[in-house]
Design an enzyme around this catalytic site. Sequence first.
Site, PDB file in Angstrom:
ATOM      1  N   LYS A 115       0.743  -1.313  -0.031  1.00 51.17           N
ATOM      2  CA  LYS A 115      -0.105  -0.194   0.003  1.00 51.17           C
ATOM      3  C   LYS A 115       0.833   1.237  -0.068  1.00 51.17           C
ATOM      4  O   LYS A 115       0.665   2.255  -0.517  1.00 51.17           O
ATOM      5  CB  LYS A 115      -0.769   0.080   1.079  1.00 51.17           C
ATOM      6  CG  LYS A 115      -1.941  -1.243   1.126  1.00 51.17           C
ATOM      7  CD  LYS A 115      -3.155  -0.938   0.704  1.00 51.17           C
ATOM      8  CE  LYS A 115      -4.132  -1.921   0.538  1.00 51.17           C
ATOM      9  NZ  LYS A 115      -5.163  -2.339  -0.214  1.00 51.17           N
ATOM     10  N   LYS A 197      -3.728 -11.193  -8.058  1.00 48.51           N
ATOM     11  CA  LYS A 197      -4.980 -11.790  -7.577  1.00 48.51           C
ATOM     12  C   LYS A 197      -6.181 -11.181  -8.090  1.00 48.51           C
ATOM     13  O   LYS A 197      -6.117  -9.938  -8.329  1.00 48.51           O
ATOM     14  CB  LYS A 197      -5.014 -12.030  -6.045  1.00 48.51           C
ATOM     15  CG  LYS A 197      -4.978 -10.601  -5.526  1.00 48.51           C
ATOM     16  CD  LYS A 197      -5.252 -10.807  -3.962  1.00 48.51           C
ATOM     17  CE  LYS A 197      -5.179  -9.366  -3.332  1.00 48.51           C
ATOM     18  NZ  LYS A 197      -5.709  -9.318  -1.860  1.00 48.51           N
ATOM     19  N   LYS A 200     -11.080  -6.317  -6.219  1.00 49.07           N
ATOM     20  CA  LYS A 200     -12.179  -5.472  -6.286  1.00 49.07           C
ATOM     21  C   LYS A 200     -11.876  -4.349  -7.166  1.00 49.07           C
ATOM     22  O   LYS A 200     -12.713  -3.690  -8.017  1.00 49.07           O
ATOM     23  CB  LYS A 200     -12.912  -4.998  -5.051  1.00 49.07           C
ATOM     24  CG  LYS A 200     -13.647  -6.146  -4.303  1.00 49.07           C
ATOM     25  CD  LYS A 200     -14.202  -5.579  -3.283  1.00 49.07           C
ATOM     26  CE  LYS A 200     -14.225  -6.597  -1.905  1.00 49.07           C
ATOM     27  NZ  LYS A 200     -14.168  -6.381  -0.606  1.00 49.07           N
TER      28      LYS A 200
HETATM   29  P1  TYM Z   1     -11.283  -8.635   1.654  1.00 52.26           P
HETATM   30  O1  TYM Z   1     -12.386  -7.571   1.829  1.00 52.26           O
HETATM   31  O2  TYM Z   1     -10.087  -8.060   0.868  1.00 52.26           O
HETATM   32  O3  TYM Z   1     -11.851  -9.875   1.164  1.00 52.26           O
HETATM   33  C1  TYM Z   1     -12.805 -10.728   1.770  1.00 52.26           C
HETATM   34  C2  TYM Z   1     -12.377 -12.180   1.744  1.00 52.26           C
HETATM   35  O4  TYM Z   1     -12.119 -12.750   0.423  1.00 52.26           O
HETATM   36  C3  TYM Z   1     -10.868 -13.121   0.207  1.00 52.26           C
HETATM   37  N1  TYM Z   1     -10.183 -13.035  -1.070  1.00 52.26           N
HETATM   38  C4  TYM Z   1      -9.712 -13.834  -1.780  1.00 52.26           C
HETATM   39  N2  TYM Z   1      -9.521 -15.329  -1.750  1.00 52.26           N
HETATM   40  C5  TYM Z   1      -8.958 -16.000  -2.767  1.00 52.26           C
HETATM   41  N3  TYM Z   1      -8.622 -15.432  -3.999  1.00 52.26           N
HETATM   42  C6  TYM Z   1      -8.725 -13.792  -4.089  1.00 52.26           C
HETATM   43  N4  TYM Z   1      -8.349 -13.511  -5.394  1.00 52.26           N
HETATM   44  C7  TYM Z   1      -9.315 -13.371  -3.135  1.00 52.26           C
HETATM   45  N5  TYM Z   1      -9.628 -11.809  -2.879  1.00 52.26           N
HETATM   46  C8  TYM Z   1     -10.018 -11.793  -1.664  1.00 52.26           C
HETATM   47  C9  TYM Z   1     -10.099 -12.381   1.237  1.00 52.26           C
HETATM   48  O5  TYM Z   1      -9.087 -13.235   1.773  1.00 52.26           O
HETATM   49  C10 TYM Z   1     -11.144 -12.356   2.543  1.00 52.26           C
HETATM   50  O6  TYM Z   1     -11.241 -13.672   3.225  1.00 52.26           O
HETATM   51  N6  TYM Z   1      -8.825  -7.569   5.859  1.00 52.26           N
HETATM   52  C11 TYM Z   1      -9.862  -8.451   5.315  1.00 52.26           C
HETATM   53  C12 TYM Z   1     -11.261  -8.264   5.916  1.00 52.26           C
HETATM   54  C13 TYM Z   1     -11.476  -8.214   7.499  1.00 52.26           C
HETATM   55  C14 TYM Z   1     -11.206  -9.732   8.151  1.00 52.26           C
HETATM   56  C15 TYM Z   1     -11.312  -9.255   9.518  1.00 52.26           C
HETATM   57  C16 TYM Z   1     -10.960 -10.828   7.708  1.00 52.26           C
HETATM   58  C17 TYM Z   1     -11.333  -7.455   8.512  1.00 52.26           C
HETATM   59  N7  TYM Z   1     -11.287  -8.029   9.668  1.00 52.26           N
HETATM   60  C18 TYM Z   1     -11.246 -10.343  10.581  1.00 52.26           C
HETATM   61  C19 TYM Z   1     -10.973 -11.932   8.704  1.00 52.26           C
HETATM   62  C20 TYM Z   1     -11.082 -11.582   9.887  1.00 52.26           C
HETATM   63  C21 TYM Z   1      -9.984  -7.914   3.769  1.00 52.26           C
HETATM   64  O7  TYM Z   1      -9.653  -7.014   3.245  1.00 52.26           O
HETATM   65  O8  TYM Z   1     -10.692  -8.764   3.266  1.00 52.26           O
END
Ligand code: TYM
Length: 334
Positions: A115, A197, A200
């Site tokens: 970032k 990967k 969004k």
């Molecule tokens: P976020 O919002 O980026 O993504 C949500 C979930 O989707 C998974 N993910 C993927 N898995 C496989 N391949 C991909 N290309 C891919 N893109 C996204 C992420 O691994 C995630 O499980 N920091 C976290 C959100 C969060 C969180 C937490 C998760 C906040 N607090 C506590 C678990 C526990 C995030 O930004 O996910």
Amino acid sequence: MGQEKEIVVSGIRSTGILHLGNYFGAIRNYIRMQEEFNCYFFVADWHSLTTHPDPKELRGNVFRVLAENIACGLDPEKVTLYVQSDIPEIAELYLMLNMMAYKGELEKVPTFKDKVRQNPDNVNAGLLTYPVLMTADILVHRGLNVPVGKDQEQHLEMSRNFAQRFNNRYGYLFPEPVPFNYGDDLIKIMSLDGIGKMSKSENQNSTLFLNDGDDAIRNKLKKAKTDSGPQEPNSAKPDYIENLFTLMRLVSTPDTVKHFEDAFNGCSIRYGDMKKQLGEDMVAFIAPIREKAEALRQDSAYLNRIMRYGAEKARASAAQTLQEARKLMGINFY
Ligand code: TYM
């Protein structure tokens, strides 16, 4: 019987439309886990603030993530489904844990370094302490299993460190949370152009969103990166080809997968045919989710009810944890 169910916590940021990476990395596991565990799933709206989203958009995105989760099969009666900012205890625990998180270790987190490289003008403290807030999300319910994709693995390692540090200093309160997937390895769905990967915000034309129309799905898959095919029988697959097979395993029948696996191994594969088949199977997979999410999004009264109901359940659990945490830290005066 009588045994308490293990606690599961996971969240998704409210930064836009959910995509296949979110589905296969996280939501697919949520849906199975809701049958066997005590699950807390939430929309991480505070986490999305690091990039200063437009308030109107943020609001819409929170409702969207809720609707999309329910459309995928999450049952608000079976799990506790809520919005992070409805639980002030998370912010309080975040403050406590921040006292045990060191600047040096936070600066070393690879997602933080990425970032900083991408947005050198917006290196705010929230970004630095992002893994601490994640830890508070999980520990506020004393969560153990955390269904996430591969990209969150390092964050969870930090969570284990912070939990351990708290326990060592103040007495045992928190389990050390572990990433969870029903398969062996955590999932990483690659972008269809083979670069990084699926996400969004980047490469929208190479990301399959849960609200993509049928033709958009077919077109995106048609343009997915391939090559001229293997030259020798039973070759290793390049990662972008493996990704297409991964997607196929997720949405197509085992017979279809076997057909193309055999063709690959025999060097007779025609990627055009494979992508066409995958396109049709993907349309059959995404279309019902898209339609259900769209209908749910129109029903804001229902979504509001779900949010309030989830917040109440989540706060009851969070309040108990904070009471214990304050006691252990000596912040209980009355
Ligand atoms: P976020 O919002 O980026 O993504 C949500 C979930 O989707 C998974 N993910 C993927 N898995 C496989 N391949 C991909 N290309 C891919 N893109 C996204 C992420 O691994 C995630 O499980 N920091 C976290 C959100 C969060 C969180 C937490 C998760 C906040 N607090 C506590 C678990 C526990 C995030 O930004 O996910």
